[in-house]
Motif scaffolding. Sequence first.
Motif, PDB file in Angstrom:
ATOM      1  N   ASP A  22      48.931  76.483  64.861  1.00 43.74           N
ATOM      2  CA  ASP A  22      49.330  76.977  63.529  1.00 43.74           C
ATOM      3  C   ASP A  22      50.569  76.281  62.969  1.00 43.74           C
ATOM      4  OD1 ASP A  22      51.197  78.157  65.184  1.00 43.74           O
ATOM      5  OD2 ASP A  22      50.873  80.193  64.454  1.00 43.74           O
ATOM      6  N   LYS A  23      51.256  75.489  63.790  1.00 38.50           N
ATOM      7  CA  LYS A  23      52.416  74.726  63.307  1.00 38.50           C
ATOM      8  C   LYS A  23      52.038  73.284  62.951  1.00 38.50           C
ATOM      9  CE  LYS A  23      55.999  77.412  65.577  1.00 38.50           C
ATOM     10  NZ  LYS A  23      55.234  78.610  65.617  1.00 38.50           N
ATOM     11  N   VAL A  24      50.806  72.891  63.285  1.00 34.97           N
ATOM     12  CA  VAL A  24      50.356  71.518  63.054  1.00 34.97           C
ATOM     13  C   VAL A  24      49.525  71.452  61.774  1.00 34.97           C
ATOM     14  CG1 VAL A  24      48.950  69.628  63.983  1.00 34.97           C
ATOM     15  CG2 VAL A  24      50.388  70.980  65.510  1.00 34.97           C
ATOM     16  N   ARG A  25      49.915  70.530  60.898  1.00 37.11           N
ATOM     17  CA  ARG A  25      49.161  70.337  59.648  1.00 37.11           C
ATOM     18  C   ARG A  25      47.993  69.383  59.856  1.00 37.11           C
ATOM     19  NH1 ARG A  25      51.262  74.360  57.587  1.00 37.11           N
ATOM     20  NH2 ARG A  25      52.988  74.274  56.138  1.00 37.11           N
ATOM     21  N   THR A  26      48.275  68.240  60.486  1.00 32.77           N
ATOM     22  CA  THR A  26      47.246  67.218  60.682  1.00 32.77           C
ATOM     23  C   THR A  26      47.706  66.246  61.760  1.00 32.77           C
ATOM     24  OG1 THR A  26      46.012  65.442  59.560  1.00 32.77           O
ATOM     25  CG2 THR A  26      48.226  65.836  58.781  1.00 32.77           C
ATOM     26  N   ILE A  27      46.752  65.491  62.311  1.00 31.16           N
ATOM     27  CA  ILE A  27      47.057  64.438  63.273  1.00 31.16           C
ATOM     28  C   ILE A  27      46.531  63.135  62.676  1.00 31.16           C
ATOM     29  CG2 ILE A  27      46.665  63.557  65.604  1.00 31.16           C
ATOM     30  CD1 ILE A  27      46.271  66.488  66.482  1.00 31.16           C
ATOM     31  N   GLU A  28      47.416  62.156  62.560  1.00 30.81           N
ATOM     32  CA  GLU A  28      47.074  60.895  61.892  1.00 30.81           C
ATOM     33  C   GLU A  28      47.210  59.723  62.855  1.00 30.81           C
ATOM     34  OE1 GLU A  28      46.111  60.819  58.667  1.00 30.81           O
ATOM     35  OE2 GLU A  28      46.419  62.978  58.443  1.00 30.81           O
ATOM     36  N   ARG A  29      46.457  58.667  62.574  1.00 27.48           N
ATOM     37  CA  ARG A  29      46.661  57.406  63.293  1.00 27.48           C
ATOM     38  C   ARG A  29      48.011  56.834  62.854  1.00 27.48           C
ATOM     39  NH1 ARG A  29      42.507  55.431  66.011  1.00 27.48           N
ATOM     40  NH2 ARG A  29      40.437  56.252  65.614  1.00 27.48           N
ATOM     41  N   LEU A  49      51.920  60.147  52.969  1.00 24.85           N
ATOM     42  CA  LEU A  49      50.659  60.719  53.415  1.00 24.85           C
ATOM     43  C   LEU A  49      50.030  61.486  52.260  1.00 24.85           C
ATOM     44  CD1 LEU A  49      48.820  61.096  55.902  1.00 24.85           C
ATOM     45  CD2 LEU A  49      50.024  63.230  56.341  1.00 24.85           C
ATOM     46  N   ARG A  50      49.015  60.892  51.681  1.00 28.15           N
ATOM     47  CA  ARG A  50      48.313  61.498  50.547  1.00 28.15           C
ATOM     48  C   ARG A  50      49.283  61.947  49.456  1.00 28.15           C
ATOM     49  NH1 ARG A  50      45.346  62.224  55.050  1.00 28.15           N
ATOM     50  NH2 ARG A  50      46.156  64.152  55.890  1.00 28.15           N
ATOM     51  N   ILE A  54      56.813  61.914  54.086  1.00 29.99           N
ATOM     52  CA  ILE A  54      57.061  62.692  55.302  1.00 29.99           C
ATOM     53  C   ILE A  54      57.936  61.896  56.259  1.00 29.99           C
ATOM     54  CG2 ILE A  54      55.955  63.727  57.331  1.00 29.99           C
ATOM     55  CD1 ILE A  54      53.538  64.294  55.557  1.00 29.99           C
ATOM     56  N   PRO A  55      59.083  62.468  56.676  1.00 29.68           N
ATOM     57  CA  PRO A  55      59.909  61.795  57.687  1.00 29.68           C
ATOM     58  C   PRO A  55      59.158  61.747  59.021  1.00 29.68           C
ATOM     59  CG  PRO A  55      61.008  63.777  56.828  1.00 29.68           C
ATOM     60  CD  PRO A  55      59.633  63.736  56.253  1.00 29.68           C
ATOM     61  N   VAL A  56      59.372  60.644  59.764  1.00 34.16           N
ATOM     62  CA  VAL A  56      58.685  60.459  61.042  1.00 34.16           C
ATOM     63  C   VAL A  56      59.726  60.302  62.152  1.00 34.16           C
ATOM     64  CG1 VAL A  56      57.116  58.990  62.352  1.00 34.16           C
ATOM     65  CG2 VAL A  56      56.694  59.401  59.926  1.00 34.16           C
ATOM     66  N   ILE A  57      59.545  61.090  63.201  1.00 29.78           N
ATOM     67  CA  ILE A  57      60.450  61.090  64.363  1.00 29.78           C
ATOM     68  C   ILE A  57      59.696  60.580  65.574  1.00 29.78           C
ATOM     69  CG2 ILE A  57      61.628  62.623  65.999  1.00 29.78           C
ATOM     70  CD1 ILE A  57      62.301  64.408  63.646  1.00 29.78           C
ATOM     71  N   GLU A  72      46.626  51.898  70.477  1.00 30.43           N
ATOM     72  CA  GLU A  72      45.463  52.432  69.759  1.00 30.43           C
ATOM     73  C   GLU A  72      45.408  53.958  69.867  1.00 30.43           C
ATOM     74  OE1 GLU A  72      42.154  52.189  67.399  1.00 30.43           O
ATOM     75  OE2 GLU A  72      43.431  50.509  67.973  1.00 30.43           O
ATOM     76  N   ASN A  73      45.932  54.504  70.969  1.00 32.55           N
ATOM     77  CA  ASN A  73      45.902  55.954  71.186  1.00 32.55           C
ATOM     78  C   ASN A  73      47.069  56.690  70.536  1.00 32.55           C
ATOM     79  OD1 ASN A  73      43.560  55.825  72.757  1.00 32.55           O
ATOM     80  ND2 ASN A  73      44.739  55.401  74.612  1.00 32.55           N
ATOM     81  N   SER A  74      48.120  55.974  70.143  1.00 33.52           N
ATOM     82  CA  SER A  74      49.297  56.624  69.551  1.00 33.52           C
ATOM     83  C   SER A  74      48.901  57.382  68.288  1.00 33.52           C
ATOM     84  CB  SER A  74      50.366  55.593  69.206  1.00 33.52           C
ATOM     85  OG  SER A  74      50.792  54.918  70.361  1.00 33.52           O
ATOM     86  N   ARG A  75      49.570  58.495  68.061  1.00 38.97           N
ATOM     87  CA  ARG A  75      49.277  59.325  66.895  1.00 38.97           C
ATOM     88  C   ARG A  75      50.573  59.837  66.273  1.00 38.97           C
ATOM     89  NH1 ARG A  75      45.210  57.187  67.546  1.00 38.97           N
ATOM     90  NH2 ARG A  75      43.119  58.026  67.846  1.00 38.97           N
ATOM     91  N   ILE A  76      50.464  60.241  65.014  1.00 37.53           N
ATOM     92  CA  ILE A  76      51.548  60.948  64.344  1.00 37.53           C
ATOM     93  C   ILE A  76      51.048  62.371  64.119  1.00 37.53           C
ATOM     94  CG2 ILE A  76      53.016  61.127  62.296  1.00 37.53           C
ATOM     95  CD1 ILE A  76      52.695  58.092  61.916  1.00 37.53           C
ATOM     96  N   ILE A  77      51.714  63.329  64.759  1.00 37.88           N
ATOM     97  CA  ILE A  77      51.356  64.736  64.575  1.00 37.88           C
ATOM     98  C   ILE A  77      52.252  65.276  63.463  1.00 37.88           C
ATOM     99  CG2 ILE A  77      51.246  67.019  65.623  1.00 37.88           C
ATOM    100  CD1 ILE A  77      50.860  65.690  68.329  1.00 37.88           C
ATOM    101  N   ILE A  78      51.640  65.712  62.375  1.00 34.55           N
ATOM    102  CA  ILE A  78      52.400  66.269  61.251  1.00 34.55           C
ATOM    103  C   ILE A  78      52.548  67.769  61.491  1.00 34.55           C
ATOM    104  CG2 ILE A  78      52.540  66.546  58.746  1.00 34.55           C
ATOM    105  CD1 ILE A  78      52.434  63.580  59.651  1.00 34.55           C
TER     106      ILE A  78
END
Length: 153
Positions: A22-29, A49-50, A54-57, A72-78
């Motif tokens: 419930d704290k996660v909006r989306t998971i992006e490449r 993002l659309r 969005i700041p990225v940490i 290739e497996n790395s992700r950004i969890i928003i």
Amino acid sequence: MAEELKVIVFALGQEEYGIEVDKVRTIERIQPITRVPKAPSFIKGVINLRGVVIPVIDLRGRFGLEETVTTENSRIIIVAANELEVGFIVDSANDVIDIDAESIDSPPEVVGGIKAKYLHGIAKIGEKRLLVMLNLSEVLNRKEIMQLEQLEV
């Protein structure tokens, strides 16, 4: 009946971590990140993002772990934290699981080099699997949230 938590599992190195769904909006490449001058070193910059900036940490940097090259497996969890959307760079986002809220123990002082204040607890899953649950309000403390809000200008 015990309360069930739905958790997104992600990895930093060999360790598995969890954030409540419930704290996660989306998971992006991984996508191009625009650097921001004078930001703390663990803040990699911002993404668009659309239409939303969005700041990225980099969570590795935030936790004082050795930084690695994204793969290739790395992700950004928003995630949504205190009315602010923030992206966390992780090594991989593996799956979504249900865990029993009662299976979460208080964290020891240090887990894999990460201070306990960043952790909500340690969830035991099955016989051998442990999941480190993040405390988002500490990962993004008030002072840093103010810095992040200033990045959006």
